[in-house]
Write an enzyme that holds these catalytic residues in place. Structure first.
Site, PDB file in Angstrom:
ATOM      1  CG  ASP A 377      14.838  -1.491 -10.938  1.00  0.00           C
ATOM      2  OD1 ASP A 377      14.005  -1.351 -11.838  1.00  0.00           O
ATOM      3  OD2 ASP A 377      15.232  -2.603 -10.528  1.00  0.00           O
ATOM      4  CG  ASN A 385       6.967 -10.608  -8.825  1.00  0.00           C
ATOM      5  OD1 ASN A 385       6.312 -10.459  -7.791  1.00  0.00           O
ATOM      6  ND2 ASN A 385       6.907  -9.766  -9.836  1.00  0.00           N
ATOM      7  CG  HIS A 390       2.967 -12.421 -10.093  1.00  0.00           C
ATOM      8  ND1 HIS A 390       3.856 -11.581 -10.689  1.00  0.00           N
ATOM      9  CD2 HIS A 390       3.069 -13.615 -10.760  1.00  0.00           C
ATOM     10  CE1 HIS A 390       4.465 -12.192 -11.698  1.00  0.00           C
ATOM     11  NE2 HIS A 390       3.998 -13.442 -11.758  1.00  0.00           N
ATOM     12  CG  ASP A 394       0.767  -7.007  -6.965  1.00  0.00           C
ATOM     13  OD1 ASP A 394       1.679  -6.751  -7.779  1.00  0.00           O
ATOM     14  OD2 ASP A 394      -0.314  -7.530  -7.280  1.00  0.00           O
ATOM     15  NE  ARG A 410      11.690  20.244  -2.033  1.00  0.00           N
ATOM     16  CZ  ARG A 410      12.374  20.813  -3.007  1.00  0.00           C
ATOM     17  NH1 ARG A 410      12.919  21.997  -2.834  1.00  0.00           N
ATOM     18  NH2 ARG A 410      12.526  20.205  -4.174  1.00  0.00           N
ATOM     19  CD  GLU A 421      11.230  -4.274 -11.871  1.00  0.00           C
ATOM     20  OE1 GLU A 421      12.202  -4.805 -12.417  1.00  0.00           O
ATOM     21  OE2 GLU A 421      10.072  -4.376 -12.326  1.00  0.00           O
TER      22      GLU A 421
END
Length: 528
Positions: A377, A385, A390, A394, A410, A421
């Site tokens: 997180d 933000n 915003h 992003d 892998r 998030e």
């Protein structure tokens, strides 16, 4: 005065029964419904009447003197004119063995006495419909045979077209279909060599694709020569056909201009006299040009031209079908890709995460191998933000996703956006130790991109908190348990100050959930 024309009968039906009352009943029943009915009281009269005026259907009683219904039906099937007349047996017998015998001798249906009007009419109409369809089919087949004769198509050519079509449709791809076509046509029309040329739209030239020739070593020379040729438009027979989109026949190559057949010298050397070329066209676009060569000088032959055209049509249909199939596969793949990707970050979305998670759980359950999960997180993302907006948020998520993806090496591992998030990494066949190493790599990689976060309480740059869980899937544990453990570990990482990793296993999780149960010690690992 108005003249009313009597409508024609629906069908001509012959009823064969030695019982007058049955004849009257069936006759009245059928004539009232518009059928023309004739009667016969025994098998001999029935056979004679059926040959004089052929009925559309025969209702035949089984139990008659001298010649029973089975015998009458067998005789009808021996005579050409009556062989195909449908026969419905009438009988008071209802045993299965009687019905089976009726069908064995050639009957199409069976009506038990006493008669039910609705049943008789339904069975009669059903058999007349089937018979009419069979007649139409026979007439259609006869017309097709006449057309074949009129066009002077031999039986061998028809078999060739069917065989070639099947082989083309069974081809693996376009080039395989070309090779099959060259061989089939060359062998059937008795020519010595076949070539396929493909337009290169980028260079606006023709390139050699495939070749076939009879087993004579001298023809290898012209094949080798063709492999190294690149034909501009309107050069050579293939180039001319490319532009004209029309079949072309060169009766004598030695008399043709060089632009018509630029390999005239080598053709003379190996003994090639005649050339035939035809385009393969789909939606007015030339996809290939077939060239056939013969060592004998031949005048244009309509039979051969029609044969080659027919094959070219089949090949064009195959190519068109394959193009549609390829386009559908590509479109479906793209739809599937879009349906499983997160639109903002370009990594797997939650739907793909769920599918892959449960798929790998079942696989690793069967193989008894470990499965690990990382949940991470972005720390203080709401403040990020609120501070930068915003759009910047992003942008941040996109860079974090890219950093996580770069850290996971892998092919079997899956990086997904879990929500908002939050990100998740599925690590099949990975122990807790291995998952901890991957998590630390991710944490450091995110720090390296140095996305400024002025409002963060743990760093001046964007950081991640990570929860790691690992388990060997088993029948006693629900798959969602692994997600729950990783989520608890993530929560613990945030509680410990963020920008750190917490690893929890099943034992420590169960102890927290059930403190009264005696379980072995299993410490919680963390790193900051």
């Amino acid at each position: 005065m108005i003249h009313l024309t009597k409508p024609p009968f629906k069908a001509n039906i012959l009823i064969v029964d030695d019982a007058p009352e049955h004849l009257r009943l069936l006759t009245n029943m059928l004539t009232s419904r518009g059928y023309q009915v004739r009667q016969a009281i025994n098998g001999k009269l029935a056979l004679q009447g059926a040959q004089i005026v052929k009925p559309d259907l025969i209702l035949l009683d089984i139990n008659m003197p001298e010649m029973n219904g089975y015998e009458v039906c067998q005789e009808l099937k021996k005579i050409d004119i009556t062989r195909n007349i449908p026969v419905i047996f009438l009988s008071a017998y209802s045993e299965t063995i009687d019905k089976v015998k009726a069908f064995k001798v050639g009957g199409v249906d069976y009506i038990a006495k006493p008669f039910q009007i609705e049943e008789v009419l339904a069975r009669v109409e059903n058999q007349l419909t089937i018979h009419q369809m069979q007649k139409q089919l026979c007439e259609q087949n006869a017309r097709m045979q006449l057309e074949i004769i009129e066009r002077q198509r031999s039986e061998e050519e028809v078999r060739f077209l069917l065989t070639t079509t099947k082989l083309i449709n069974a081809s693996l791809d376009f080039h395989d279909a070309l090779e099959i076509t060259l061989r089939q046509v060359g062998q059937t029309i008795g020519w010595d060599l076949g070539e396929a040329w493909i337009p290169n739209n980028e260079t606006a030239t023709l390139e050699y694709s495939r070749g076939w020739y009879v087993s004579e070593p001298k023809f290898e020379k012209i094949i080798e020569k063709s492999k190294n040729l690149i034909l501009p438009p309107n050069i050579g027979i293939a180039g001319q056909v490319w532009l004209s989109k029309q079949l072309e026949w060169i009766e004598d190559i030695s008399l043709a201009q060089e632009a018509c057949f630029i390999r005239s010298e080598i053709a003379k050397e190996v003994g090639i006299k005649t050339a035939l070329s035809i385009p393969i066209i789909v939606n007015d676009q030339v996809l290939a040009i077939l060239v056939f060569l013969n060592k004998n000088q031949l005048k244009p032959a309509p039979r051969i031209i029609e044969l080659v055209k027919a094959v070219a049509t089949q090949l064009a249909c195959f190519i068109h079908q394959k193009k549609i199939e390829a386009a559908l596969v590509k479109a479906n793949q793209e739809l599937e890709r879009l349906a499983t990707l997160d639109g903002l970050t370009g990594i797997a979305n939650r739907r793909r995460f769920d599918e892959y998670f449960y798929f790998e759980w079942l696989r690793l359950f069967r193989e008894k191998l470990p499965m690990s999960l990382i949940l991470c997180d972005v720390d203080f993302f709401k403040l990020y933000n609120d501070t930068y907006g915003h759009l910047a948020g992003d942008f941040c998520l996109q860079h974090v996703a890219a950093a996580i993806r770069q850290s996971v090496k892998r092919h079997s591992d899956l990086v997904a956006r879990y929500g908002g998030e939050e990100f998740a990494v599925i690590l099949p066949n990975t122990t807790a130790k291995g998952a901890f190493y991957v998590a630390e790599t991710i944490r450091k990689q995110v720090q390296r991109i140095k996305l400024v976060h002025a409002k963060s309480e743990v760093s001046k740059y964007v950081t991640l908190s990570l929860g790691v869980a690992s388990i060997i899937p088993n029948a006693e544990t629900c798959p969602d348990t692994l997600i729950t453990i990783a989520d608890k570990a993530l929560y613990a990482a945030k509680h410990q100050g963020r920008n750190c990793i917490v690893v929890e296993d099943l034992v420590s999780f169960q102890r927290k959930c059930h403190p009264d149960i005696s379980l072995p010690e299993s410490p919680v690992h963390s790193i900051q």
